[in-house]
Motif scaffolding. Structure first.
Motif, PDB file in Angstrom:
ATOM      1  N   ASP B 375      20.177   6.800 -16.251  1.00  0.00           N
ATOM      2  CA  ASP B 375      18.921   6.679 -15.448  1.00  0.00           C
ATOM      3  C   ASP B 375      19.089   6.486 -13.945  1.00  0.00           C
ATOM      4  N   VAL B 376      19.986   5.642 -13.620  1.00  0.00           N
ATOM      5  CA  VAL B 376      20.321   5.529 -12.282  1.00  0.00           C
ATOM      6  C   VAL B 376      20.656   6.599 -11.745  1.00  0.00           C
ATOM      7  N   ARG B 377      21.675   7.381 -12.225  1.00  0.00           N
ATOM      8  CA  ARG B 377      22.281   8.544 -11.619  1.00  0.00           C
ATOM      9  C   ARG B 377      20.948   9.691 -11.460  1.00  0.00           C
ATOM     10  N   LYS B 378      20.012   9.741 -12.551  1.00  0.00           N
ATOM     11  CA  LYS B 378      18.796  10.617 -12.665  1.00  0.00           C
ATOM     12  C   LYS B 378      17.972  10.130 -11.208  1.00  0.00           C
ATOM     13  N   ARG B 379      17.931   9.110 -11.004  1.00  0.00           N
ATOM     14  CA  ARG B 379      17.186   8.472  -9.907  1.00  0.00           C
ATOM     15  C   ARG B 379      17.729   8.578  -8.444  1.00  0.00           C
ATOM     16  N   LEU B 380      18.921   8.042  -8.620  1.00  0.00           N
ATOM     17  CA  LEU B 380      19.610   7.798  -6.975  1.00  0.00           C
ATOM     18  C   LEU B 380      19.956   9.158  -6.368  1.00  0.00           C
ATOM     19  N   GLY B 381      19.263   9.385  -5.240  1.00  0.00           N
ATOM     20  CA  GLY B 381      19.363  10.627  -4.514  1.00  0.00           C
ATOM     21  C   GLY B 381      18.737  11.799  -5.095  1.00  0.00           C
ATOM     22  N   HIS B 382      18.017  11.728  -6.294  1.00  0.00           N
ATOM     23  CA  HIS B 382      17.633  12.820  -6.831  1.00  0.00           C
ATOM     24  C   HIS B 382      15.979  12.534  -6.935  1.00  0.00           C
ATOM     25  N   SER B 383      15.534  11.630  -6.234  1.00  0.00           N
ATOM     26  CA  SER B 383      13.962  11.521  -6.721  1.00  0.00           C
ATOM     27  C   SER B 383      13.337  11.492  -5.237  1.00  0.00           C
ATOM     28  N   ALA B 384      11.927  11.932  -5.379  1.00  0.00           N
ATOM     29  CA  ALA B 384      11.213  11.815  -4.164  1.00  0.00           C
ATOM     30  C   ALA B 384       9.926  11.307  -4.667  1.00  0.00           C
ATOM     31  N   MET B 385       9.108  10.469  -3.923  1.00  0.00           N
ATOM     32  CA  MET B 385       7.973   9.632  -4.154  1.00  0.00           C
ATOM     33  C   MET B 385       6.783  10.376  -3.262  1.00  0.00           C
ATOM     34  N   TRP B 386       5.547  10.243  -3.911  1.00  0.00           N
ATOM     35  CA  TRP B 386       4.356  10.358  -3.140  1.00  0.00           C
ATOM     36  C   TRP B 386       3.675   9.005  -3.204  1.00  0.00           C
ATOM     37  N   GLY B 387       3.583   8.704  -2.071  1.00  0.00           N
ATOM     38  CA  GLY B 387       2.834   7.320  -2.136  1.00  0.00           C
ATOM     39  C   GLY B 387       1.298   7.677  -1.559  1.00  0.00           C
ATOM     40  N   ILE B 388       0.408   7.073  -2.311  1.00  0.00           N
ATOM     41  CA  ILE B 388      -0.983   7.549  -2.538  1.00  0.00           C
ATOM     42  C   ILE B 388      -2.003   6.385  -1.898  1.00  0.00           C
ATOM     43  N   ILE B 389      -2.630   6.629  -0.681  1.00  0.00           N
ATOM     44  CA  ILE B 389      -3.494   5.475  -0.196  1.00  0.00           C
ATOM     45  C   ILE B 389      -4.800   5.904  -0.576  1.00  0.00           C
ATOM     46  N   ALA B 390      -5.459   5.237  -1.448  1.00  0.00           N
ATOM     47  CA  ALA B 390      -6.642   5.474  -1.884  1.00  0.00           C
ATOM     48  C   ALA B 390      -7.932   4.791  -1.025  1.00  0.00           C
ATOM     49  N   GLU B 391      -8.933   5.464  -0.619  1.00  0.00           N
ATOM     50  CA  GLU B 391      -9.988   4.892   0.099  1.00  0.00           C
ATOM     51  C   GLU B 391     -10.717   3.997  -0.880  1.00  0.00           C
ATOM     52  N   ASP B 392     -10.957   2.858  -0.345  1.00  0.00           N
ATOM     53  CA  ASP B 392     -11.947   2.095  -1.333  1.00  0.00           C
ATOM     54  C   ASP B 392     -13.372   1.743  -0.538  1.00  0.00           C
ATOM     55  N   LEU B 393     -14.278   1.646  -1.088  1.00  0.00           N
ATOM     56  CA  LEU B 393     -15.783   1.529  -0.432  1.00  0.00           C
ATOM     57  C   LEU B 393     -16.225   0.186  -0.078  1.00  0.00           C
ATOM     58  N   PRO B 394     -16.850  -0.229   1.105  1.00  0.00           N
ATOM     59  CA  PRO B 394     -17.224  -1.526   1.467  1.00  0.00           C
ATOM     60  C   PRO B 394     -18.265  -1.927   0.377  1.00  0.00           C
ATOM     61  N   GLU B 395     -17.818  -3.277  -0.263  1.00  0.00           N
ATOM     62  CA  GLU B 395     -18.732  -3.834  -1.225  1.00  0.00           C
ATOM     63  C   GLU B 395     -18.648  -5.482  -0.869  1.00  0.00           C
ATOM     64  N   GLY B 396     -19.811  -6.087  -0.898  1.00  0.00           N
ATOM     65  CA  GLY B 396     -19.928  -7.357  -0.317  1.00  0.00           C
ATOM     66  C   GLY B 396     -19.535  -8.291  -0.807  1.00  0.00           C
ATOM     67  N   GLU B 397     -19.062  -7.994  -2.174  1.00  0.00           N
ATOM     68  CA  GLU B 397     -18.468  -9.136  -2.907  1.00  0.00           C
ATOM     69  C   GLU B 397     -16.915  -9.058  -2.855  1.00  0.00           C
ATOM     70  N   ASN B 398     -16.570  -8.178  -2.418  1.00  0.00           N
ATOM     71  CA  ASN B 398     -15.074  -8.148  -1.848  1.00  0.00           C
ATOM     72  C   ASN B 398     -14.834  -8.741  -0.442  1.00  0.00           C
ATOM     73  N   ARG B 399     -14.348  -9.900  -0.658  1.00  0.00           N
ATOM     74  CA  ARG B 399     -14.275 -10.447   0.724  1.00  0.00           C
ATOM     75  C   ARG B 399     -13.184 -11.795   0.771  1.00  0.00           C
ATOM     76  N   ILE B 400     -13.461 -12.300   2.259  1.00  0.00           N
ATOM     77  CA  ILE B 400     -12.492 -13.205   2.665  1.00  0.00           C
ATOM     78  C   ILE B 400     -13.336 -14.590   2.893  1.00  0.00           C
ATOM     79  N   VAL B 401     -13.001 -15.729   2.357  1.00  0.00           N
ATOM     80  CA  VAL B 401     -13.481 -16.947   2.297  1.00  0.00           C
ATOM     81  C   VAL B 401     -12.609 -18.197   2.661  1.00  0.00           C
ATOM     82  N   LEU B 402     -13.119 -19.273   3.092  1.00  0.00           N
ATOM     83  CA  LEU B 402     -12.350 -20.320   3.119  1.00  0.00           C
ATOM     84  C   LEU B 402     -11.917 -20.797   2.042  1.00  0.00           C
TER      85      LEU B 402
END
Lengths: 128, 530
Positions: B375-402
């Motif tokens: 498995d290490v040999r299958k991955r090492l140097g032989h793999s490529a990755m899509w990193g996916i940045i997903a848009e999230d929407l503004p919601e009041g309950e998602n927040r920073i508080v003290l």
């Protein structure tokens, strides 16, 4: 620290293969572990605590009995020691994150052409 | 240091760097308070045996893990994602992957186009000249003409190589009829101003030893200091003080010895990120007549798909960074069952120890035991990755508080993150991960591995002090001025009305310049307390 037990568990995680040494043959319990703890001394107490949970058990039973976090840290230490071993790195043809200068590359226009032919993919919006 | 500054900036990240440069150019006396120090690149281990073992220590983006003297803890037990930030001169750019993504025009018109969220009080066209200017300063590499964006000036540096992984996926996308383009990165591909050319170690997020990454500790701060900006490190701001007219008079801060100071200023600008900025406003009891300070937190849920290939892609190395990007599914298509989209960046996967870890191989990564070596040999140097940045929407309950209990080392209340992924975000991420698998399969991957949501990826801290024209529904005006406090400004990602699905530093930098330029032009009318 119970190094024989550490080695036995390490060999379950990384056994030998035809062209690769097992963890213990790659000296993870001796020079490998010493190297890991030299760079990450805070791991010593954590490893001791994990191994203390394993005392009196077979390597297989010990590994099964560990929770995910303990098993994860143990595996990280074993693999770190293993992949710092010079013989292991040589067999993997891995020479670290070495420098590899960028060679300027002209991108084949034929590769870009289909993207350009499909045209703009953004939605137009009114300007201010 | 002047006893009173024309402008006091809090935070020496990209926002503070860009703004300070513009203010100094205008001849203003600028003082910057930064709780961290200069990055210590002697701890960058990319060219050492222990790199993979130690990369997540000093260079960890999670302050709860890093626990440096300058860090404040973040309570995140009620969050699906852990916040990632870096307290130092350079801020988040010290550890960012340097994917340099402008927002698309639709990102500024979400309410108009998609009937959800809010429109920004400016457009892509307004911001385009500012993008072009900051791209010169950050040393952005890439290729102009990307049809995902309106025409205009391209990056100042040529693109990084596509690499074998990029060529494979590009060909596949051409066959699929999908968008791809050479990846824009704030990474120098040749010598450029203070930057050296990249050496493709794939270690960009864990201490760039070459000095190739466009982090503002290299691209901005040395020059800013030469031009007279007073940069005070080890300065943790406790509170902003106001006078009887409701104007901010300056900031109380504590140095590393525990000594208290007060810095007076005509104008104060916050650039302390989407957590630090609302924390300071809440600690100071300021700018919150709308009740929106800390609310509408957006963090960009992040997932990865890795493909394994028979071909040796050389993917232990490359840019981390992105070799190509795709915006094929960025725009809304309601037939998919959600609104908005995501940006994909194609990256290498690193060295052998990285082949065993949950990022990007998933939490249930079953590599141990009899198949370890194959498995290490299958991955090492032989793999490529899509990193996916997903848009999230503004919601009041998602927040920073003290947090009512947790405090930093100076006894100042710590922030608490409350964040839950919405159903829209879940559907969006699921869709994109499925398409990314198809992409890599079309490129020849014989196996793909999906990490659907990785917890410690809250790099993008946005939305917690919304920008708008109506004081009842926003904290700052379109140029970052607080509606409630006319000499207090916020320039960082806190002010974004919606999050886009892009890595945000390009827009954070362009917005900082947009805002700073406006203040410079209008400084004669600016109300001051002194």
């Amino acid at each position: 620290m119970n190094i024989p037990l550490f080695d036995a568990i390490a060999d379950l995680l990384i056994p030998a293969a035809s062209d690769m040494p097992s963890a213990s043959r790659a000296a993870v319990g001796t020079t490998g572990l010493a190297e890991v703890l030299k760079f990450r001394p805070e791991l010593k107490a954590i490893l001791e605590a994990v191994l203390a949970q394993c005392e009196g058990k077979s390597a297989q039973d010990a590994l099964k009995s560990l929770d995910g976090d303990s098993r994860g840290i143990l595996a990280e230490i074993v693999a770190s020691a293993y992949f710092m071993n010079a013989e292991v790195r040589a067999r993997l043809h891995y020479h670290g994150q070495s420098a590899k200068a960028i060679v300027p590359e002209t991108i084949d226009p034929a590769l870009l052409q289909p993207v350009l032919e499909r045209g703009a993919i953004y939605r137009e919006t009114k300007s201010t | 240091m002047p006893s009173s500054a024309d402008v006091l900036i809090i935070g020496a990240g990209p926002t503070g760097a860009v703004a300070a440069k513009r203010f100094a150019q205008a001849g203003m006396r600028v003082v910057v308070l930064e709780q961290g120090d200069w990055p210590d690149y002697s701890k960058a281990r990319a060219d050492h045996l222990d790199f993979e073992l130690t990369m997540g220590c000093h260079w960890s983006g999670n302050p709860n893990r890093r626990k440096a003297a300058c860090d404040y803890p973040i309570e995140d037990s009620d969050s699906d994602i852990s916040a990632v930030l870096y307290n130092a001169v350079g801020g988040g750019t010290v550890i960012y992957a340097a994917h340099w993504q402008r927002n698309m025009p639709s990102d500024f018109r979400v309410r108009t186009l998609d009937g959800i969220g809010d429109d920004w009080p400016l457009t892509y066209d307004d911001l385009q000249p500012y993008y072009e200017r900051v791209e010169e300063d950050f040393g952005v590499s890439g290729l102009g003409g990307d049809p995902a964006f309106p025409p205009g000036k391209g990056p100042p540096l040529p693109p990084a190589p596509l690499a074998p992984m990029g060529r494979r996926v590009a060909k596949a996308h051409n066959q699929l009829g999908w968008h791809w383009w050479p990846g824009p990165n704030a990474i120098a591909t040749r010598p450029y101003r203070a930057l050296n050319p990249c050496q493709q170690r794939a270690t960009c997020m864990w201490g760039c030893v070459e000095g190739a990454k466009g982090s503002v500790d290299r691209t901005h701060w040395p020059e800013n200091v030469r031009h007279g900006v007073q940069l005070v490190t080890g300065a943790r701001v406790q509170k902003l003080e106001t006078n009887g007219n409701g104007l901010v008079t300056g900031a109380a801060y504590i140095d590393r010895t525990g000594t208290k100071h007060f810095q007076k200023a005509d104008v104060t600008v916050l650039g302390a990120n989407g957590i630090g900025t609302p924390r300071l406003l809440l600690l100071s009891g300021l700018a919150n007549s709308s009740g929106l300070v800390g609310r509408r937190l957006m963090m960009h849920p992040f997932g990865t798909v890795v493909g394994m290939f028979e071909e040796d892609l050389g993917s232990t190395h490359g840019l981390w960074g992105q070799h190509i990007h795709s915006l094929q599914f960025y725009e809304t298509d309601t037939a998919r069952g959600f609104v908005r989209g995501a940006k994909w960046g194609l990256q290498p996967t690193g060295g052998p120890l990285s082949m065993t870890r949950a990022y990007p191989w998933g939490a249930d990564n079953g590599i141990w035991g009899p198949n370890f070596h194959s498995d290490v040999r299958k991955r090492l140097g032989h793999s490529a990755m899509w990193g996916i940045i997903a848009e999230d929407l503004p919601e009041g309950e998602n927040r920073i508080v003290l947090d009512p209990k947790l405090k930093d080392s100076d006894g100042i209340p710590a922030p608490k993150v409350i964040y839950r992924m919405s159903d829209n975000s879940k559907r969006l991420l699921e869709f994109h991960l499925a398409r990314a698998r198809e992409s890599l399969q079309a490129a020849g991957a014989y196996q793909t591995v999906t990490a659907p949501l990785i917890r410690e990826t809250g790099w993008h801290l946005l939305g917690t002090s919304k920008m708008g024209t109506d004081p009842a529904t926003s904290v700052v005006d379109p140029w970052g001025k607080c509606h409630d406090v006319p000499n207090l400004f916020i320039y960082d990602g806190s002010i974004w009305p919606t999050s886009s699905g892009m890595n945000p530093t390009a827009t954070i930098a362009a917005m900082a310049l947009w805002c700073a330029e406006h203040l410079v032009k209008n400084r004669r009318e600016q109300k001051t307390p002194l």
